[in-house]
Scaffold this motif. Structure first.
Motif, short mmCIF file in Angstrom:
data_model
loop_
_atom_site.label_atom_id
_atom_site.label_comp_id
_atom_site.label_asym_id
_atom_site.label_seq_id
_atom_site.Cartn_x
_atom_site.Cartn_y
_atom_site.Cartn_z
N ARG A 1 5.97 13.54 1.12
CA ARG A 1 6.53 12.31 1.67
C ARG A 1 5.76 11.14 1.08
O ARG A 1 4.53 11.19 0.96
N MET B 1 -2.07 10.71 8.87
CA MET B 1 -2.94 9.54 9.01
C MET B 1 -3.28 9.37 10.49
O MET B 1 -2.40 9.42 11.33
N ASN C 1 1.27 5.46 0.10
CA ASN C 1 0.60 6.70 0.50
C ASN C 1 1.45 7.88 0.09
O ASN C 1 2.66 7.88 0.31
N HIS D 1 -0.83 3.24 15.52
CA HIS D 1 0.19 4.16 15.02
C HIS D 1 -0.47 5.27 14.22
O HIS D 1 -1.58 5.12 13.73
N PHE E 1 6.52 9.90 13.52
CA PHE E 1 5.61 8.76 13.51
C PHE E 1 5.41 8.35 14.97
O PHE E 1 6.37 8.32 15.74
N ASP F 1 -2.94 -2.02 11.73
CA ASP F 1 -3.12 -2.72 10.46
C ASP F 1 -3.41 -4.19 10.74
O ASP F 1 -2.56 -5.04 10.53
N LEU G 1 10.94 9.37 10.88
CA LEU G 1 11.23 8.48 9.75
C LEU G 1 11.94 9.28 8.66
O LEU G 1 11.37 10.21 8.07
N HIS H 1 -4.49 4.15 14.03
CA HIS H 1 -5.12 2.90 13.59
C HIS H 1 -4.11 1.78 13.80
O HIS H 1 -2.94 2.05 14.10
N TYR I 1 1.71 11.88 0.83
CA TYR I 1 1.31 13.03 1.63
C TYR I 1 1.96 14.25 0.98
O TYR I 1 3.20 14.36 0.98
N LEU J 1 0.87 -1.18 0.00
CA LEU J 1 0.00 0.00 0.00
C LEU J 1 0.91 1.23 0.00
O LEU J 1 1.82 1.32 0.83
N THR K 1 4.04 0.54 2.49
CA THR K 1 4.00 -0.54 3.48
C THR K 1 3.80 -1.87 2.75
O THR K 1 2.76 -2.11 2.14
N ARG L 1 3.20 -5.75 2.78
CA ARG L 1 2.39 -6.60 3.65
C ARG L 1 2.24 -8.00 3.06
O ARG L 1 2.53 -8.20 1.89
N ASN M 1 5.16 6.98 1.49
CA ASN M 1 5.37 5.82 2.36
C ASN M 1 4.86 4.58 1.65
O ASN M 1 3.81 4.59 1.02
O1 AKG Z 1 2.76 6.90 6.31
C1 AKG Z 1 3.14 6.13 7.17
O2 AKG Z 1 4.28 6.16 7.64
C2 AKG Z 1 2.21 5.07 7.73
C3 AKG Z 1 1.15 4.60 6.80
C4 AKG Z 1 0.28 3.58 7.47
O3 AKG Z 1 0.26 3.45 8.66
C5 AKG Z 1 -0.55 2.68 6.66
O4 AKG Z 1 -0.58 2.82 5.42
O5 AKG Z 1 -1.21 1.81 7.24
#
Ligand code: AKG
Ligand code: FE2
Length: 202
Positions: free
Chosen positions: A192, A120, A111, A180, A147, A125, A162, A123, A113, A109, A196, A198, A194
């Protein structure tokens, strides 16, 4: 064998208990990080994320993308999305995470920003399709951001910055016991990205 040979791949747990989060710092050179940042900004088909708030469909400013080894389904806000197939660059990033963490991943996933006004909320995951207690590898490119982790019952907080080109691994009981968040900030004026990585289990 030199006992410290693998020191670059060694990282302490930043959580005090109930989970494991390893921060490896920068795992790419400045040049590589800038290359990936530019590639991801310009070549990923970014889409606005959707959320239903008080029954209304909202488009978030933050943008997202979803990739994987096959067209995994991902359903939220009653809409189903399908993962796009890895690009060579995303595969290279995935392999770097696998090499350092000693784990495997089959989806990612992403993201975006645009600046510090986007973040964010808290939440974890723990979606049911994700491998239980599976590792999540988080790569950051572009602006450095704070973070935060918050324990679900004790409310203890752990914060970390980060960096551009850095790797963070969350594993074990982390998602069960900790939330987080990426807090918004007025200090950051640049994007930025990111990623993730998974593991989805069908
Ligand atoms: O942007 C981040 O560092 C975290 C993103 C995140 O927590 C997520 O995609 O579940
Ligand atoms: Fe997350």
């Amino acid at each position: 064998m030199n006992l410290f040979e693998d020191l670059s791949e060694y990282s302490l747990n930043i959580l005090p208990h109930d989970g494991t989060v390893n921060y490896y710092g920068k795992v790419f050179t400045k040049e590589k990080s800038d290359f990936f940042c530019d590639y991801l900004l310009n070549q990923i088909p970014w889409e606005n994320d959707e959320a239903v708030i008080f029954g209304k469909l909202i488009l978030t400013k933050r943008k997202v993308a979803w990739f994987g080894e096959k067209a995994f389904e991902y359903t939220y806000s009653k809409r189903t999305k399908y993962a796009k197939f890895w690009t060579p660059e995303l595969l290279e990033l995935k392999e770097k995470c696998e090499e350092i963490s000693g784990e495997t991943y089959n989806s990612c996933l992403l993201n975006l920003y645009h600046d510090g006004s986007e973040g964010m909320a808290y939440h974890s995951d723990g979606e049911k399709d994700l491998k239980k207690h599976g590792a999540i590898a988080s790569l950051t490119f572009g602006a450095e951001r704070k973070f935060l982790f918050k324990h679900k019952t004790t409310k203890e907080k752990v914060e970390i910055f980060l960096e551009n080109g850095s790797l963070l691994i969350m594993k074990g009981l982390t998602q069960e016991n900790w939330l987080h968040r990426l807090p918004p900030t007025t200090k950051v004026k640049t994007p930025r990205i990111n990623l993730t990585f998974r593991t989805i289990e069908e």
